[in-house]
Design a protein around this motif. Structure first.
Motif, PDB file in Angstrom:
ATOM      1  N   ASP A 372       0.857  -1.182   0.000  1.00 21.00           N
ATOM      2  CA  ASP A 372       0.000   0.000   0.000  1.00 21.00           C
ATOM      3  C   ASP A 372       0.892   1.229   0.000  1.00 21.00           C
ATOM      4  O   ASP A 372       1.644   1.472   0.940  1.00 21.00           O
ATOM      5  CB  ASP A 372      -0.902  -0.016   1.243  1.00 21.00           C
ATOM      6  N   LEU A 373       0.801   2.011  -1.065  1.00 22.84           N
ATOM      7  CA  LEU A 373       1.663   3.189  -1.192  1.00 22.84           C
ATOM      8  C   LEU A 373       1.407   4.218  -0.106  1.00 22.84           C
ATOM      9  O   LEU A 373       2.242   5.079   0.167  1.00 22.84           O
ATOM     10  CB  LEU A 373       1.458   3.836  -2.574  1.00 22.84           C
ATOM     11  N   PHE A 374       0.216   4.147   0.513  1.00 28.53           N
ATOM     12  CA  PHE A 374      -0.145   5.142   1.516  1.00 28.53           C
ATOM     13  C   PHE A 374       0.123   4.671   2.944  1.00 28.53           C
ATOM     14  O   PHE A 374      -0.142   5.381   3.889  1.00 28.53           O
ATOM     15  CB  PHE A 374      -1.622   5.526   1.363  1.00 28.53           C
ATOM     16  N   THR A 375       0.604   3.438   3.093  1.00 26.96           N
ATOM     17  CA  THR A 375       0.917   2.911   4.420  1.00 26.96           C
ATOM     18  C   THR A 375       2.423   2.683   4.517  1.00 26.96           C
ATOM     19  O   THR A 375       2.970   1.855   3.784  1.00 26.96           O
ATOM     20  CB  THR A 375       0.188   1.581   4.684  1.00 26.96           C
ATOM     21  N   PRO A 376       3.115   3.389   5.387  1.00 28.39           N
ATOM     22  CA  PRO A 376       4.568   3.211   5.516  1.00 28.39           C
ATOM     23  C   PRO A 376       4.903   1.768   5.861  1.00 28.39           C
ATOM     24  O   PRO A 376       4.230   1.150   6.694  1.00 28.39           O
ATOM     25  CB  PRO A 376       4.932   4.159   6.670  1.00 28.39           C
ATOM     26  N   PRO A 377       5.933   1.187   5.258  1.00 28.96           N
ATOM     27  CA  PRO A 377       6.309  -0.203   5.540  1.00 28.96           C
ATOM     28  C   PRO A 377       6.565  -0.457   7.027  1.00 28.96           C
ATOM     29  O   PRO A 377       6.237  -1.519   7.543  1.00 28.96           O
ATOM     30  CB  PRO A 377       7.586  -0.393   4.713  1.00 28.96           C
ATOM     31  N   GLU A 378       7.137   0.555   7.705  1.00 32.79           N
ATOM     32  CA  GLU A 378       7.429   0.353   9.132  1.00 32.79           C
ATOM     33  C   GLU A 378       6.136   0.225   9.951  1.00 32.79           C
ATOM     34  O   GLU A 378       6.101  -0.479  10.968  1.00 32.79           O
ATOM     35  CB  GLU A 378       8.294   1.488   9.679  1.00 32.79           C
ATOM     36  N   LEU A 379       5.040   0.901   9.515  1.00 31.15           N
ATOM     37  CA  LEU A 379       3.767   0.768  10.208  1.00 31.15           C
ATOM     38  C   LEU A 379       3.195  -0.625   9.998  1.00 31.15           C
ATOM     39  O   LEU A 379       2.681  -1.251  10.936  1.00 31.15           O
ATOM     40  CB  LEU A 379       2.776   1.825   9.717  1.00 31.15           C
ATOM     41  N   ASP A 380       3.295  -1.137   8.774  1.00 29.71           N
ATOM     42  CA  ASP A 380       2.853  -2.510   8.490  1.00 29.71           C
ATOM     43  C   ASP A 380       3.591  -3.497   9.381  1.00 29.71           C
ATOM     44  O   ASP A 380       2.995  -4.421   9.958  1.00 29.71           O
ATOM     45  CB  ASP A 380       3.121  -2.853   7.022  1.00 29.71           C
ATOM     46  N   GLU A 381       4.899  -3.333   9.477  1.00 33.08           N
ATOM     47  CA  GLU A 381       5.711  -4.252  10.264  1.00 33.08           C
ATOM     48  C   GLU A 381       5.349  -4.158  11.739  1.00 33.08           C
ATOM     49  O   GLU A 381       5.254  -5.179  12.435  1.00 33.08           O
ATOM     50  CB  GLU A 381       7.198  -3.935  10.056  1.00 33.08           C
ATOM     51  N   ARG A 382       5.137  -2.940  12.232  1.00 28.39           N
ATOM     52  CA  ARG A 382       4.776  -2.764  13.642  1.00 28.39           C
ATOM     53  C   ARG A 382       3.438  -3.433  13.949  1.00 28.39           C
ATOM     54  O   ARG A 382       3.287  -4.107  14.961  1.00 28.39           O
ATOM     55  CB  ARG A 382       4.742  -1.269  13.970  1.00 28.39           C
ATOM     56  N   ARG A 383       2.470  -3.240  13.069  1.00 25.86           N
ATOM     57  CA  ARG A 383       1.167  -3.886  13.251  1.00 25.86           C
ATOM     58  C   ARG A 383       1.295  -5.405  13.250  1.00 25.86           C
ATOM     59  O   ARG A 383       0.668  -6.106  14.050  1.00 25.86           O
ATOM     60  CB  ARG A 383       0.208  -3.459  12.131  1.00 25.86           C
ATOM     61  N   HIS A 384       2.130  -5.921  12.347  1.00 24.97           N
ATOM     62  CA  HIS A 384       2.328  -7.367  12.251  1.00 24.97           C
ATOM     63  C   HIS A 384       2.913  -7.921  13.548  1.00 24.97           C
ATOM     64  O   HIS A 384       2.466  -8.953  14.064  1.00 24.97           O
ATOM     65  CB  HIS A 384       3.260  -7.670  11.071  1.00 24.97           C
ATOM     66  N   ILE A 385       3.898  -7.232  14.104  1.00 22.97           N
ATOM     67  CA  ILE A 385       4.540  -7.684  15.345  1.00 22.97           C
ATOM     68  C   ILE A 385       3.535  -7.651  16.502  1.00 22.97           C
ATOM     69  O   ILE A 385       3.459  -8.589  17.315  1.00 22.97           O
ATOM     70  CB  ILE A 385       5.769  -6.810  15.659  1.00 22.97           C
ATOM     71  N   ILE A 386       2.756  -6.571  16.588  1.00 25.13           N
ATOM     72  CA  ILE A 386       1.762  -6.454  17.671  1.00 25.13           C
ATOM     73  C   ILE A 386       0.746  -7.582  17.580  1.00 25.13           C
ATOM     74  O   ILE A 386       0.423  -8.245  18.581  1.00 25.13           O
ATOM     75  CB  ILE A 386       1.067  -5.081  17.609  1.00 25.13           C
ATOM     76  N   ASP A 387       0.229  -7.828  16.380  1.00 22.14           N
ATOM     77  CA  ASP A 387      -0.768  -8.889  16.199  1.00 22.14           C
ATOM     78  C   ASP A 387      -0.199 -10.251  16.587  1.00 22.14           C
ATOM     79  O   ASP A 387      -0.850 -11.040  17.301  1.00 22.14           O
ATOM     80  CB  ASP A 387      -1.247  -8.934  14.746  1.00 22.14           C
ATOM     81  N   GLU A 388       0.989 -10.544  16.123  1.00 19.56           N
ATOM     82  CA  GLU A 388       1.600 -11.849  16.429  1.00 19.56           C
ATOM     83  C   GLU A 388       1.840 -12.010  17.922  1.00 19.56           C
ATOM     84  O   GLU A 388       1.630 -13.100  18.471  1.00 19.56           O
ATOM     85  CB  GLU A 388       2.923 -11.988  15.659  1.00 19.56           C
ATOM     86  N   THR A 389       2.299 -10.953  18.562  1.00 18.54           N
ATOM     87  CA  THR A 389       2.569 -11.018  20.001  1.00 18.54           C
ATOM     88  C   THR A 389       1.293 -11.265  20.791  1.00 18.54           C
ATOM     89  O   THR A 389       1.256 -12.110  21.701  1.00 18.54           O
ATOM     90  CB  THR A 389       3.236  -9.712  20.474  1.00 18.54           C
ATOM     91  N   ILE A 390       0.231 -10.537  20.459  1.00 15.71           N
ATOM     92  CA  ILE A 390      -1.052 -10.717  21.150  1.00 15.71           C
ATOM     93  C   ILE A 390      -1.590 -12.134  20.927  1.00 15.71           C
ATOM     94  O   ILE A 390      -2.051 -12.795  21.864  1.00 15.71           O
ATOM     95  CB  ILE A 390      -2.070  -9.662  20.665  1.00 15.71           C
TER      96      ILE A 390
END
Length: 429
Positions: A372-390
């Motif tokens: 997604d050109l409008f979503t920074p890659p670092e935000l995607d990665e942060r969301r992924h880590i949070i979801d996996e951790t939870i």
């Protein structure tokens, strides 16, 4: 009686509408080994607040004290016979599950429609060979629920869901045996005599006033009005009111859902009407998180979502169901939540909500999501880590080991569904 539809073309099914009398209060009575119809029980949201709302009252309390759902704590008289208790929501859900299990002995899932936590429709047309005619089946269901759960149910029987509902509300609830049967033949003597007109399904006070302005004061008047003028004034709802006045309803429970693709979904019947946007959004987010977790567990992502909202039974608008394609496939809790909230805000008409259904569809293997050109890659990665951790914490220690802060706010149901119901302990029946 000359109907708008030829008699041989009228839809004829065997439909039951089943209601548990004063459900919350009745469950509390049974817990205390009291007969639900003889107990003096009031279920109230918070006994400490004078303005707290009554959630349920036993039939005897309603009759002798005039206290009913929606009354306030300060209106309850000081009488030693009255037992005032706070709700045990997980228990009510558990008992609801037991009732649904009894229903499923008599009908297939597609012939069962859960209308609310204390009311359901059953199409028993295909069950006659096994269990007898529609009246016999109603009696068997009523007896099974009493013998196994000690709960009293009333039942409306009709040729379609509308007639079953009208039979329940206008006769069955007060019938000596708790059962009433309305057919097309009963329309002139029963449906047309429903009074006031607001007791007719789908006619609110607002519609009653609008109908009165054009000379329609009763259901009988409505049935003999010009249906085309009704359509011109009220749109499709005008035609619906007209045909309902004739007892005509083409709804078939088994057709309420079409052919399904593989989806992940979650539905929830709320334990009260939700009026405020922020409370409804909390529940939508909690439900979305649950579905997103299942997507991740199965290694898939969704590129389509659907949101179904059902309003309270007391208004004419049933709610809405809308679906959209997403800009990209995802199984991110935050991303999916944002899409569901946006869809809700677009279509909600500020009506009280009683049921919510979230669906994730158009599935594909995870890991192939578009950038997604409008979503920074670092935000995607942060969301992924949070979801996996939870996900990992909940898998190891239970669903209530970690939760979002908004689940502690008024309206949140996550802790309730995880076994802690709004601060009340889950109780067994």
């Amino acid at each position: 009686m000359k109907t708008p539809i030829e008699d041989d073309q009228l839809p004829r099914r065997s439909v039951l509408c089943v209601d548990v009398k004063s459900f919350f209060a009745s469950v509390e009575a049974v817990r205390r080994r009291l007969h639900p119809l003889h107990a003096y029980i009031i279920v109230i949201a918070n006994r400490e607040r004078s303005g707290s709302v009554v959630l349920a009252a036993s039939p005897r309390v309603k009759k002798e004290f005039g206290i009913k759902t929606g009354s306030r704590n300060f209106e309850i008289p000081k009488d030693p016979r009255l037992m005032i208790v706070e709700p045990s929501m997980s228990l009510y859900l558990q008992v609801n599950g037991m009732i649904m299990a009894i229903f499923r002995r008599f009908v297939a899932d597609e012939d069962l429609h859960i209308y609310s936590i204390d009311e359901a429709f059953l199409d028993v047309t295909a069950s006659h060979r096994l269990f007898g005619d529609k009246c016999t089946i109603a009696q068997k269901i009523q007896r099974a629920i009493w013998q196994e759960l000690r709960l009293v149910v009333t039942i409306g029987i009709g040729d379609n869901p509308l007639l079953a509902k009208l039979a329940l509300d206008n006769e069955g609830k007060d019938a000596p045996d708790g059962i009433a049967c309305w057919t097309y033949d009963d329309v002139p003597t029963k449906v047309w005599n429903i009074h006031p007109i607001t007791d007719m399904w789908g006619i609110s006070g607002g519609y009653a006033r609008s109908l009165s302005n054009i000379g329609i004061e009763s259901v009988r008047d409505l049935a003999h009005a010009d249906k085309w003028k009704l359509k011109k004034k009220f749109g499709i709802l005008g035609m619906q009111m007209y045909y309902h006045a004739w007892g005509i309803d083409y709804s078939v429970l088994s057709e309420k859902v079409g052919v399904r693709e593989k989806t992940y979904s979650k539905g929830q019947i709320l334990l009260r009407d939700y009026y405020h946007e922020h409370e409804i959004i909390i529940v939508i987010k909690e439900m979305t998180e649950d579905v997103a977790s299942r997507l991740r567990r199965h290694g898939v992502a969704a590129s389509g979502i659907a949101l179904g909202i059902s309003y309270t039974r007391d208004i004419e608008d049933r709610g809405f169901h809308h679906q959209v394609l997403l800009p990209r496939s995802t199984n991110s809790t935050a991303e999916l939540s944002a899409h569901f909230v946006r869809l809700f805000r677009k279509h909600w008409m500020e009506q009280p909500v009683r049921q919510i259904h979230v669906v994730c569809s158009k599935l594909q293997p995870a890991g192939h999501e578009q950038i997604d050109l409008f979503t920074p890659p670092e935000l995607d990665e942060r969301r992924h880590i949070i979801d996996e951790t939870i996900d990992e914490i909940r898998d190891r220690f239970g669903k209530d080991a970690i939760f979002r802060a908004y689940s502690l706010m008024k309206g949140g149901t996550y802790l309730q569904r995880a076994g802690h119901v709004g601060g009340h302990k889950g109780n067994s029946f």
